[in-house]
Design a protein around this motif. Structure first.
Motif, PDB file in Angstrom:
ATOM      1  N   GLY A  88     -12.625  -8.433  19.267  1.00 57.63           N
ATOM      2  CA  GLY A  88     -13.750  -9.392  19.631  1.00 57.63           C
ATOM      3  C   GLY A  88     -13.683 -10.799  19.153  1.00 57.63           C
ATOM      4  N   SER A  89     -14.849 -11.380  19.006  1.00 55.30           N
ATOM      5  CA  SER A  89     -14.810 -12.638  18.143  1.00 55.30           C
ATOM      6  C   SER A  89     -14.896 -12.469  16.724  1.00 55.30           C
ATOM      7  N   SER A  90     -14.692 -13.708  16.035  1.00 55.43           N
ATOM      8  CA  SER A  90     -14.616 -13.627  14.524  1.00 55.43           C
ATOM      9  C   SER A  90     -15.642 -12.852  13.821  1.00 55.43           C
ATOM     10  N   MET A  91     -15.230 -12.115  12.767  1.00 56.16           N
ATOM     11  CA  MET A  91     -16.384 -11.290  12.115  1.00 56.16           C
ATOM     12  C   MET A  91     -16.172 -11.850  10.400  1.00 56.16           C
ATOM     13  N   THR A  92     -17.444 -11.620   9.889  1.00 58.46           N
ATOM     14  CA  THR A  92     -17.434 -11.860   8.463  1.00 58.46           C
ATOM     15  C   THR A  92     -16.891 -10.625   7.670  1.00 58.46           C
TER      16      THR A  92
ATOM     17  N   PHE B 259       0.777  -1.166  -0.026  1.00 56.51           N
ATOM     18  CA  PHE B 259      -0.009  -0.042   0.170  1.00 56.51           C
ATOM     19  C   PHE B 259       1.080   1.154  -0.237  1.00 56.51           C
ATOM     20  N   ALA B 260       0.105   2.257  -0.170  1.00 56.80           N
ATOM     21  CA  ALA B 260       0.943   3.609  -0.300  1.00 56.80           C
ATOM     22  C   ALA B 260       1.295   4.144   1.020  1.00 56.80           C
ATOM     23  N   ASN B 261       0.595   4.166   1.753  1.00 54.80           N
ATOM     24  CA  ASN B 261       0.887   4.830   3.239  1.00 54.80           C
ATOM     25  C   ASN B 261      -0.032   4.242   4.393  1.00 54.80           C
ATOM     26  N   SER B 262       0.166   4.779   5.645  1.00 54.44           N
ATOM     27  CA  SER B 262      -0.284   4.025   6.664  1.00 54.44           C
ATOM     28  C   SER B 262      -1.609   4.355   7.201  1.00 54.44           C
ATOM     29  N   VAL B 263      -2.442   5.205   6.539  1.00 57.26           N
ATOM     30  CA  VAL B 263      -3.798   5.624   6.740  1.00 57.26           C
ATOM     31  C   VAL B 263      -4.757   4.831   6.461  1.00 57.26           C
ATOM     32  N   ALA B 264      -5.218   4.221   7.239  1.00 62.31           N
ATOM     33  CA  ALA B 264      -6.357   3.044   6.837  1.00 62.31           C
ATOM     34  C   ALA B 264      -6.885   2.276   8.133  1.00 62.31           C
ATOM     35  N   MET B 265      -7.941   1.635   8.045  1.00 59.36           N
ATOM     36  CA  MET B 265      -8.401   0.747   9.218  1.00 59.36           C
ATOM     37  C   MET B 265      -7.842  -0.542   8.606  1.00 59.36           C
ATOM     38  N   SER B 266      -7.144  -1.127   9.355  1.00 65.07           N
ATOM     39  CA  SER B 266      -6.558  -2.758   9.146  1.00 65.07           C
ATOM     40  C   SER B 266      -7.103  -3.523  10.162  1.00 65.07           C
ATOM     41  N   ALA B 267      -7.630  -4.614   9.897  1.00 64.86           N
ATOM     42  CA  ALA B 267      -8.106  -5.602  10.705  1.00 64.86           C
ATOM     43  C   ALA B 267      -7.890  -7.302  10.285  1.00 64.86           C
ATOM     44  N   THR B 268      -7.847  -7.988  11.258  1.00 64.07           N
ATOM     45  CA  THR B 268      -7.762  -9.478  10.924  1.00 64.07           C
ATOM     46  C   THR B 268      -8.913 -10.240  11.401  1.00 64.07           C
ATOM     47  N   SER B 269      -9.369 -11.205  10.833  1.00 62.96           N
ATOM     48  CA  SER B 269     -10.321 -12.083  11.657  1.00 62.96           C
ATOM     49  C   SER B 269      -9.929 -13.613  11.309  1.00 62.96           C
ATOM     50  N   ARG B 270      -9.874 -14.413  12.354  1.00 62.57           N
ATOM     51  CA  ARG B 270      -9.607 -15.859  12.392  1.00 62.57           C
ATOM     52  C   ARG B 270     -10.839 -16.433  12.981  1.00 62.57           C
ATOM     53  N   SER B 271     -11.065 -17.380  11.946  1.00 66.83           N
ATOM     54  CA  SER B 271     -12.506 -18.303  12.592  1.00 66.83           C
ATOM     55  C   SER B 271     -12.223 -19.791  12.391  1.00 66.83           C
ATOM     56  N   ASN B 272     -10.849 -20.148  12.345  1.00 61.83           N
ATOM     57  CA  ASN B 272     -10.400 -21.639  12.170  1.00 61.83           C
ATOM     58  C   ASN B 272      -8.858 -21.750  12.774  1.00 61.83           C
TER      59      ASN B 272
END
Length: 264
Positions: free
Chosen positions: A239-243, A173-186
């Protein structure tokens, strides 16, 4: 008869608001304006409508009117933040560390599985950074179990998700301005998102979680703050896993709030 004496009562800005919004606003030291209360109401109702709110343990809107409001968990009265070494708070923008010593401890323990919704194989962590700095090996937020970086040393997003090591996206990506997220479901992998849009699936087997507070502005390395970031953080949630649909809705709701206060 008295002349020139009157009694004024401030408006109750919680009137007619969602009960969870009213409960949050009641914890503010300085009563919010009607406009601010409405923004919180819209945010929380949007998260509820999308099925996100019920999955959250913690939601911090650091882009708040004052530091007391910024440090409160919107979801409930648990996990109030504690600043260390004077991170810079800017109203309606958020908290920024100095890149070396300052950070915010959320007091949210990502390993306390018996008492929180986030679990080893059902977990979501998101962070919204609203300043751009050069790529570096830093963390906008992190516990021993989970971490997130909007712009790592390879110009990709970096995450730790119920794992012992960090994974960095191939996508850059070009820069750090963003909302980054990770979701684990397994147990095998976790999905990554930028501004609510799916980016990549990162393959990493989950491990047993250890007790570890989530810190903002750095990474919690077995109780030792490290990999300090100077990027300003407007929001953190977990929180918990999200779609994918839920994470897009979360981004839209948070972004709408931030645009309204000028914190995007």
């Amino acid at each position: 008869m008295q002349v020139g004496v009157s009694t004024w009562y401030p408006a109750d800005v919680t009137s007619g608001l969602d009960a969870d919004v009213a409960a949050f606003l009641a914890r503010l030291t300085t009563p919010p304006t009607t406009d601010r209360a409405s923004l919180y109401n819209t945010l929380i109702l949007s998260l509820k409508s999308a099925g996100v709110w019920s999955k959250l343990d913690a939601l911090y809107i650091f882009a708040a009117a004052d530091s007391q409001a910024a440090g409160l968990n919107l979801v409930n009265s648990n996990f109030t933040c504690t600043p260390f070494s004077s991170p810079t708070f800017t109203p309606d923008r958020g908290y920024a560390g100095d890149g070396s010593t300052s950070y915010v401890d959320t007091n949210y323990d990502t390993g306390d599985s018996a008492n929180i919704k986030l679990q080893r194989n059902s977990a979501t962590l998101g962070v919204y950074a609203n300043t751009s700095t050069a790529a570096a090996d830093v963390r906008e937020c992190g516990s021993r179990n989970f971490a997130a970086t909007t712009f790592g040393s390879t110009s990709g997003m970096s995450f730790r998700s119920a794992a012992t090591n960090t994974d960095t996206t191939v996508t850059t990506f070009a820069n750090s301005v963003a909302m980054s997220a990770t979701s684990r479901s397994n147990v095998s992998n976790h999905d990554t998102y930028r501004n609510g849009v799916f980016v990549e699936t990162l393959t990493r087997t989950s491990v047993v979680l250890s007790l570890s507070h989530l810190l903002v502005g750095c990474f919690n390395n077995n109780g030792v703050p490290s990999q300090f970031s100077s990027r300003r953080v407007a929001c953190v949630f977990a929180g918990s896993s999200m779609t994918s649909g839920e994470l897009l809705a979360a981004y839209n709701a948070i972004h709408t709030y931030l645009v309204a206060v000028g914190g995007d």
